[in-house]
Scaffold this motif. Structure first.
Motif, PDB file in Angstrom:
ATOM      1  N   HIS B 221       0.867  -1.181   0.000  1.00 51.01           N
ATOM      2  CA  HIS B 221       0.000   0.000   0.000  1.00 51.01           C
ATOM      3  C   HIS B 221       0.894   1.218   0.000  1.00 51.01           C
ATOM      4  O   HIS B 221       1.930   1.231   0.664  1.00 51.01           O
ATOM      5  CB  HIS B 221      -0.874   0.030   1.253  1.00 51.01           C
ATOM      6  N   ARG B 223       0.926   5.608   0.282  1.00 53.35           N
ATOM      7  CA  ARG B 223       0.170   6.851   0.524  1.00 53.35           C
ATOM      8  C   ARG B 223       1.109   8.024   0.261  1.00 53.35           C
ATOM      9  O   ARG B 223       2.225   8.062   0.800  1.00 53.35           O
ATOM     10  CB  ARG B 223      -0.339   6.913   1.959  1.00 53.35           C
ATOM     11  N   TYR B 272       6.356   9.820   0.142  1.00 53.39           N
ATOM     12  CA  TYR B 272       5.258   8.862   0.315  1.00 53.39           C
ATOM     13  C   TYR B 272       5.678   7.796   1.311  1.00 53.39           C
ATOM     14  O   TYR B 272       6.863   7.679   1.633  1.00 53.39           O
ATOM     15  CB  TYR B 272       4.888   8.213  -1.034  1.00 53.39           C
ATOM     16  N   ARG B 448      -6.500   3.450  -6.136  1.00 55.89           N
ATOM     17  CA  ARG B 448      -6.747   4.273  -4.948  1.00 55.89           C
ATOM     18  C   ARG B 448      -7.970   3.760  -4.199  1.00 55.89           C
ATOM     19  O   ARG B 448      -9.028   3.529  -4.771  1.00 55.89           O
ATOM     20  CB  ARG B 448      -6.990   5.724  -5.373  1.00 55.89           C
ATOM     21  N   SER B 452      -9.535   4.984   2.418  1.00 55.79           N
ATOM     22  CA  SER B 452      -8.368   5.085   3.300  1.00 55.79           C
ATOM     23  C   SER B 452      -7.278   5.985   2.734  1.00 55.79           C
ATOM     24  O   SER B 452      -6.275   6.207   3.387  1.00 55.79           O
ATOM     25  CB  SER B 452      -7.786   3.695   3.557  1.00 55.79           C
ATOM     26  N   ASP B 453      -7.491   6.485   1.505  1.00 53.16           N
ATOM     27  CA  ASP B 453      -6.524   7.354   0.863  1.00 53.16           C
ATOM     28  C   ASP B 453      -5.218   6.633   0.540  1.00 53.16           C
ATOM     29  O   ASP B 453      -4.180   7.262   0.404  1.00 53.16           O
ATOM     30  CB  ASP B 453      -6.254   8.582   1.752  1.00 53.16           C
ATOM     31  N   TYR B 454      -5.263   5.332   0.495  1.00 51.63           N
ATOM     32  CA  TYR B 454      -4.078   4.557   0.153  1.00 51.63           C
ATOM     33  C   TYR B 454      -4.225   3.984  -1.245  1.00 51.63           C
ATOM     34  O   TYR B 454      -5.332   3.695  -1.702  1.00 51.63           O
ATOM     35  CB  TYR B 454      -3.886   3.414   1.154  1.00 51.63           C
ATOM     36  N   TYR B 455      -3.090   3.812  -1.902  1.00 49.36           N
ATOM     37  CA  TYR B 455      -3.081   3.163  -3.208  1.00 49.36           C
ATOM     38  C   TYR B 455      -2.691   1.714  -3.001  1.00 49.36           C
ATOM     39  O   TYR B 455      -1.680   1.422  -2.357  1.00 49.36           O
ATOM     40  CB  TYR B 455      -2.095   3.852  -4.152  1.00 49.36           C
TER      41      TYR B 455
END
Lengths: 301, 664
Positions: B221, B223, B272, B448, B452-455
């Motif tokens: 993951h 961010r 990141y 995305r 959770s705003d995570y990739y």
């Protein structure tokens, strides 16, 4: 060892070997958590710590608010199985589980486990124990202990609870009882114990002749019963200490056997011991009285 | 006199051991798992009186054989993985032995340790939920064992008993978790695990990445601290392959250097954080082009190395999920060139121009000549070659095998491939055209998760591309021929693209397809589960020494000394202990006070010459006492009534202590 005092009540509590092993588990998980920065190892460690504390409090609580109301140890034969009853009273809103009751004041091994006592109740508990030598005995202290609920701790308390009881000589010996003239002539004649005609059943008691057990009734599902015979007239017999042969111990065991044999038969019997005795009589109470006299005779004769 | 476990307890224990072996299923060698299952079945059959337990000789042979197997499989006995395997074997073998009270206690203890071993392998949300259930059952069985003969195999009773205890424990466990001071020992290293995702290795040949993309495993993951780069820019570099053997490429073992401090902050750098799964051995992924990597935990910070090709490596493979921060400079920039040395030395040029042989196939020769016509720069040659890939090639996950593994076969006959086919052929052609080139493997894209705003980057995003050396710009430039062959894959991202059927891909060309696809309820559920799992992992990874400081700072309690926290932990335990006691009315006064008051009265009356006779109960004794001492008749009668009411009626009577005082 941890000692908790509460208004004069002493309860002792120590960790068991499993508690120590569990403590080692706490240490391992804490060390593992620190070395590997592993938060779940920390979670497990804190879970174990909290469970350890709960275990300590609950093991202690399991034995608290408990009182012994009464304990009776029934008249029992020596070197065999005795029977007893204890009444435990719980003032505990949770009840009690797996309590071990022990008395170690003499050679009789009283060691029994009470599975469950319901909350705020008086719980009668029947138990058996291994008897030692015969005589009048007493226990002074009763130890109640437990490991419930996790086995991490062992807790115990001792009750000062004196109980007197009697153990009569185990019925043993092969001698034949000779009838003694009741009028005191001293002339003896052989009397066949028991009669020929079936009279009634009585509950089997250890020491009764096996020949008189009603096996057919037992096969039909009834409890062990001893057949009583009556030939129409009741004979009287005196069980006399002087009649028995051998040393003192052998004599006492023989007298015990004769008491059981007489009770199993239809005779009216009495007991003569040096300095004391029981008048003629029959029935369960009479038998118990005679056996009690035999138990009391230790040290007196 | 210990309570002896009965058959119901044994059945419950089999259930618990089976439960505890389940999560280890994937992580241990086949013999370990086979032995576990075998012993479980044996014990179960024994409980149903179908078989007998093995004798001591058989057990001794099994112990020796298993110890040897563990040593053979793991190369050691005392390591974490081998220790865990031994623990599984020990629990399993104990099952086919006699299990009395002592053994049952040891087995339950080993179950706790088995759970701990599992935590060292994974701290995922799934394992956490599993552990909760497992602890419920284990604690319930501890109680059941001490219940003696009343034990019944009843899952609902187990759940009820265990849940009650776990709920009682939970508050203090949570409190301790937050306040217990975290410290990093640093003297012992984390274990390493061998077992990378199938596909990433030091070799790349047609089919390697295809196999990886056909699986569906989470890779990491990411961010971004700030605006995320566009999908076309999200190339995650992992490895560089330099040695060309036709369609097969190999990498060289480059020297690993300690990380140099980042020289100034580039304006175009992008920061990141990455939460990576422990499946890539020592590889560290950074966005193209990574310039700085800093793991969260100090012991991993010391293990980061930089190597040729702007790559990063750990000195040993992590065993657990790892969180690290990184910085990258997108595209070319002066600062990047400065940090990379800005020129290709002769030996490096030779390395990046190495080819297995001269192009023998006339079609390949002709293509290379076409590309090199005139005096083009390296970039111009690459641009011309890219045109070659824009037509006649087809992108597929099932390209089939090449017969000869020759470049010409793929370029002019097969013409069907996955990204790796295009990347390796492109790089090989570039070298034939005298352009230094290399193949890069890693991931492209990342989906995305809006919750959770995570990739989320998965194995379906696995990708290979090419880098060529630009003499004019003096830096490596990325060329990705696959973007021309399968543009939709780069619009949708690998995860979505590879999940679609051909029909869906046709529809996917329409505008708004991706947003509609993400709004589907199953995708929303997937995102929610992914967000929850990610947040949980991040929480566990971030709540270390620094995380704890940050947490208390947020509460306005910054700069708390660890000793203070330790003191608070002890206080929590003491309060918990007191709470447990106060919760139990047994500890409130009065459990035996009634009887004590009566005994005191007895002593008092004895002093006044009124002896209790052995046959008298309390009531008879007190009635007689009233007759013998009429002056105290009223308080004695009051005592008698209240004593009887309290002791036998189980009611709360008047205070006997007060009455006792009035009698005195």
């Amino acid at each position: 060892m941890r000692k908790i005092f509460k208004k004069g009540e002493k309860i002792y509590i120590i960790p068991t070997q499993y508690g120590l092993m569990y403590g080692l588990g706490i240490f391992v998980s804490l060390t593992g958590g620190a070395i590997y920065n592993n938060n779940l190892a920390f979670v497990l460690c804190f879970f174990l710590v909290a469970l350890f504390l709960i275990g300590m409090v609950q093991t202690h609580a399991n034995i608290k608010a408990l009182s012994i109301e009464k304990m009776t140890l029934f008249l029992s034969p020596s070197d065999s199985e005795g029977r007893g009853m204890i009444w435990l009273k719980s003032s505990n809103p949770e009840g009690h589980n797996q309590l071990r009751v022990q008395c170690k004041d003499n050679e009789d091994v009283i060691d029994t486990v009470v599975d469950r006592i319901h909350k705020n109740s008086l719980h009668p508990h029947f138990f058996t124990f291994k008897t030692g030598d015969w005589g009048l005995k007493s226990v002074k202290k009763i130890k109640v202990s437990g490991r419930y609920p996790f086995g991490f701790f062992y807790t115990w308390r001792t009750f000062d609870f004196p109980v007197d009881y009697a153990i009569y000589p185990k019925p043993e010996g092969e001698q034949t009882l000779q009838a003694v003239d009741d009028r005191g002539s001293g002339e003896g004649h052989r009397v066949q114990l028991g009669g020929h005609d079936f009279s009634e059943h009585k509950k089997y008691i250890q020491g009764d002749s096996q020949k008189h057990i009603d096996w057919k009734a037992y096969a039909r599902g009834r409890p062990l019963l001893t057949k009583k015979f009556d030939d129409g007239h009741r004979e009287t017999l005196w069980i006399d200490y002087a009649q028995a042969q051998g040393d003192h111990r052998q004599k006492m065991h023989q007298l015990s056997r004769w008491v059981h044999q007489c009770e199993a038969g239809t005779v009216v019997y009495g007991l003569r011991l040096p300095g004391q005795g029981a008048p003629l009589g029959s029935g369960e109470n009479h038998k118990l009285y005679c056996l009690q006299l035999l138990a009391q005779a230790r040290g007196r004769i | 006199m210990n309570p002896q476990p009965n058959r119901f307890f044994h059945l419950s224990l089999i259930f618990l051991v089976a439960l505890n072996l389940l999560p280890h299923w994937n992580d241990h060698s086949v013999p370990t798992i086979v032995v576990g299952g075998f012993c479980l079945v044996w014990r179960l059959l024994y409980e149903y009186q179908k078989v007998r337990l093995p004798n001591d000789f058989v057990k001794a042979v099994l112990v020796m054989a298993l110890s040897y197997l563990v040593y053979e499989n793991y190369g050691q006995i005392l390591g974490l993985e081998s220790g865990s395997a031994l623990l599984i074997c020990a629990v399993s073998l104990k099952l086919i032995d006699r299990v009395d009270y002592r053994d049952a206690m040891v087995l339950l203890f080993l179950n706790f340790m088995l759970l701990l071993a599992r935590f060292f392998e994974s701290q995922s949300l799934g394992i956490t939920l599993f552990a909760g259930f497992d602890l419920v059952i284990t604690t319930a069985l501890l109680v059941q064992l001490h219940n003696g003969a009343q034990v019944r195999f009843d899952i609902w009773t187990l759940l009820k008993t265990g849940s009650k205890l776990v709920l009682q424990v939970a508050p203090v466990m949570v409190l301790l978790f937050f306040v217990f001071p975290r410290f990093s020992t640093g003297f012992l290293s984390a274990p390493s695990r061998q077992g990378a995702l199938d596909g990433f290795s030091n070799t790349l040949e047609p089919g390697s990445l295809t196999r990886l993309a056909q699986t569906d495993q989470l890779a990491f993951h990411a961010r971004f601290k700030g605006e995320a780069p566009a999908l076309t820019q999200r190339y995650w570099r992992g490895g560089v392959l330099t040695e060309n053997q036709n369609m097969k490429w190999l990498t060289r073992e480059f020297k690993k250097n300690r990380l140099r401090p980042l020289a100034g902050t580039s304006v175009s750098s992008i920061a990141y954080e990455i939460l990576v799964q422990p499946v890539f051995n020592d590889w560290i992924f950074t966005l193209d082009r990574g310039v700085w990597v800093e793991p969260r935990h100090s012991q991993w910070q010391r293990r980061v190395r930089q190597t040729e090709g702007s790559l990063f490596r750990f000195t040993k493979a992590p065993d657990q999920k790892l969180l690290y921060e990184a910085q990258s400079v997108l595209g070319g920039s002066p600062s990047l060139r400065a940090s990379q040395g800005a020129s290709l030395f002769a030996d490096q040029r030779a390395l990046y121009l190495q080819t297995p042989s001269e192009a023998t196939d006339p079609r390949v020769r002709s293509l290379v000549q076409e590309v090199s016509k005139g005096q083009p720069t390296n970039e111009e040659k690459a641009q011309r070659l890219m045109q070659f890939y824009s037509t006649q090639f087809r992108y597929t996950l099932s390209p089939g095998r090449l017969k000869t593994q020759e470049l010409a076969e793929f370029l002019f006959e097969k013409r069907v491939g996955f990204c790796e086919h295009f990347a390796v052929s492109f790089a090989a052609l570039m070298r034939l055209a005298d352009v230094p080139s290399r193949v890069v493997v890693g991931f492209h894209g990342g989906r995305r998760n809006k919750l959770s705003d995570y990739y989320r980057v998965s194995s379906k995003d696995a990708h290979a591309w090419t880098e060529i050396w630009s003499d004019t710009q003096e830096q490596w430039l990325r060329f990705d021929p696959t973007t021309l062959v399968a543009p939709l894959r780069f619009e949708l991202g690998g995860e979505v693209f590879h999940s679609l059927t051909d029909d869906q891909r046709a529809l996917a060309q329409s505008e708004g397809f991706l947003s509609g696809y993400d709004r589907g309820w199953w995708q929303q559920g997937f995102f929610a589960a992914d967000a929850l799992a990610t947040q949980w992992n991040l929480f566990l990874l971030k709540y270390d020494q620094q995380g704890q400081k940050d947490f208390f700072a947020k509460l306005g309690l910054g700069n708390l000394h660890p000793l203070v926290l330790f003191g608070v932990s002890i206080l929590v335990l003491v309060l918990f202990f007191l709470w447990l006691r106060s919760k139990n009315p047994l500890f409130a006064a009065g459990d035996d006070s009634t009887q004590r008051a009566y005994l005191k009265l007895q002593t008092l009356l004895e002093k006044k010459g009124i002896q209790k006779k052995s046959f008298e109960g309390p009531s008879d004794f007190l009635i007689r006492a009233q007759k013998e001492d009429p002056t105290r008749q009223a308080p004695l009668e009051s005592f008698r009534k209240n004593y009887l009411a309290t002791r036998y009626g189980l009611q709360k009577g008047e205070s006997l202590g007060k009455i006792l005082k009035s009698i005195r």
